[in-house]
Scaffold this motif. Structure first.
Motif, mmCIF file in Angstrom:
data_model
loop_
_atom_site.group_PDB
_atom_site.id
_atom_site.type_symbol
_atom_site.label_atom_id
_atom_site.label_comp_id
_atom_site.label_asym_id
_atom_site.label_seq_id
_atom_site.Cartn_x
_atom_site.Cartn_y
_atom_site.Cartn_z
ATOM 1 N N MET A 38 0.826 -1.203 0.000
ATOM 2 C CA MET A 38 0.000 0.000 0.000
ATOM 3 C C MET A 38 0.867 1.263 0.000
ATOM 4 O O MET A 38 0.507 2.275 -0.590
ATOM 5 C CB MET A 38 -0.896 -0.022 1.241
ATOM 6 N N LEU A 39 2.035 1.203 0.632
ATOM 7 C CA LEU A 39 2.899 2.376 0.769
ATOM 8 C C LEU A 39 4.014 2.462 -0.267
ATOM 9 O O LEU A 39 4.641 3.501 -0.422
ATOM 10 C CB LEU A 39 3.532 2.391 2.168
ATOM 11 N N ASP A 41 6.304 2.411 -3.805
ATOM 12 C CA ASP A 41 6.307 2.919 -5.169
ATOM 13 C C ASP A 41 6.127 1.693 -6.068
ATOM 14 O O ASP A 41 6.956 0.783 -6.055
ATOM 15 C CB ASP A 41 7.643 3.609 -5.437
ATOM 16 N N ILE A 47 9.468 1.348 -0.597
ATOM 17 C CA ILE A 47 8.895 2.557 -0.021
ATOM 18 C C ILE A 47 9.965 3.630 -0.118
ATOM 19 O O ILE A 47 11.052 3.499 0.458
ATOM 20 C CB ILE A 47 8.469 2.356 1.440
ATOM 21 N N SER A 51 6.887 7.973 -2.242
ATOM 22 C CA SER A 51 5.716 7.109 -2.067
ATOM 23 C C SER A 51 5.162 7.232 -0.649
ATOM 24 O O SER A 51 3.943 7.188 -0.453
ATOM 25 C CB SER A 51 6.042 5.652 -2.407
ATOM 26 N N ARG A 54 3.279 10.541 -0.553
ATOM 27 C CA ARG A 54 2.049 10.420 -1.341
ATOM 28 C C ARG A 54 0.995 9.584 -0.602
ATOM 29 O O ARG A 54 -0.187 9.888 -0.659
ATOM 30 C CB ARG A 54 2.378 9.807 -2.700
ATOM 31 N N ASN A 55 1.421 8.540 0.090
ATOM 32 C CA ASN A 55 0.483 7.597 0.704
ATOM 33 C C ASN A 55 0.319 7.752 2.206
ATOM 34 O O ASN A 55 -0.415 6.979 2.816
ATOM 35 C CB ASN A 55 0.924 6.169 0.382
ATOM 36 N N SER A 56 0.981 8.719 2.808
ATOM 37 C CA SER A 56 0.915 8.868 4.263
ATOM 38 C C SER A 56 -0.502 9.154 4.746
ATOM 39 O O SER A 56 -0.849 8.794 5.867
ATOM 40 C CB SER A 56 1.884 9.946 4.752
ATOM 41 N N SER A 57 -1.329 9.761 3.909
ATOM 42 C CA SER A 57 -2.707 10.033 4.321
ATOM 43 C C SER A 57 -3.480 8.733 4.546
ATOM 44 O O SER A 57 -4.434 8.699 5.326
ATOM 45 C CB SER A 57 -3.423 10.911 3.297
ATOM 46 N N LEU A 58 -3.070 7.641 3.882
ATOM 47 C CA LEU A 58 -3.720 6.347 4.102
ATOM 48 C C LEU A 58 -3.514 5.859 5.530
ATOM 49 O O LEU A 58 -4.286 5.048 6.028
ATOM 50 C CB LEU A 58 -3.165 5.300 3.126
ATOM 51 N N ASN A 62 -1.484 12.676 7.322
ATOM 52 C CA ASN A 62 -1.430 13.697 6.283
ATOM 53 C C ASN A 62 -0.820 15.014 6.741
ATOM 54 O O ASN A 62 -0.492 15.841 5.904
ATOM 55 C CB ASN A 62 -2.799 13.948 5.652
#
Length: 112
Positions: A38-39, A41, A47, A51, A54-58, A62
């Motif tokens: 999920m995290l 690239d 990771i 990446s 970009r994906n830290s909000s998941l 954020n």
């Protein structure tokens, strides 16, 4: 009750021990590997800073500053290449769980 952990100023409940108990070691490691994917690239299979940003909000992160993301990356980057490989991610996640570190032999025979 899950222990409240704090790393890099972020507090979280440590649900890993109960997940391990419920899923078994192999299922738990597979779930960690899903988190890695999920995290990561997608092109590099790692990771990277980009990446993670970009994906830290998941992860509900954020509001993290770039320097905090770099520290997170450095924490898991065991070989110093500036990125986190799947095995490094699994090691980091297990290492950050105080509940799992009590009896690590239970999951040592599994890999991602």
């Amino acid at each position: 009750m899950a222990a409240l952990e704090q790393h890099s100023g972020v507090e979280f409940d440590d649900h890993f021990p109960s997940m391990m108990e419920r899923m078994g070691a192999e299922g738990f490691i597979m779930e960690l590997c899903n988190g890695f994917r999920m995290l990561m690239d997608g092109e590099k299979g790692l990771i990277t800073f980009e990446s993670l940003k970009r994906n830290s909000s998941l992860l509900g992160l954020n509001n993290m500053r770039d320097d905090e993301l770099v520290c997170m990356l450095m924490e898991g980057d065991l070989d110093g290449d500036g990125a986190i490989k799947q095995m490094e991610f699994c090691i980091l996640m297990i290492r950050l769980s105080s509940g799992l570190m009590i009896a690590p032999k239970q999951w040592m025979d599994y890999g991602c």
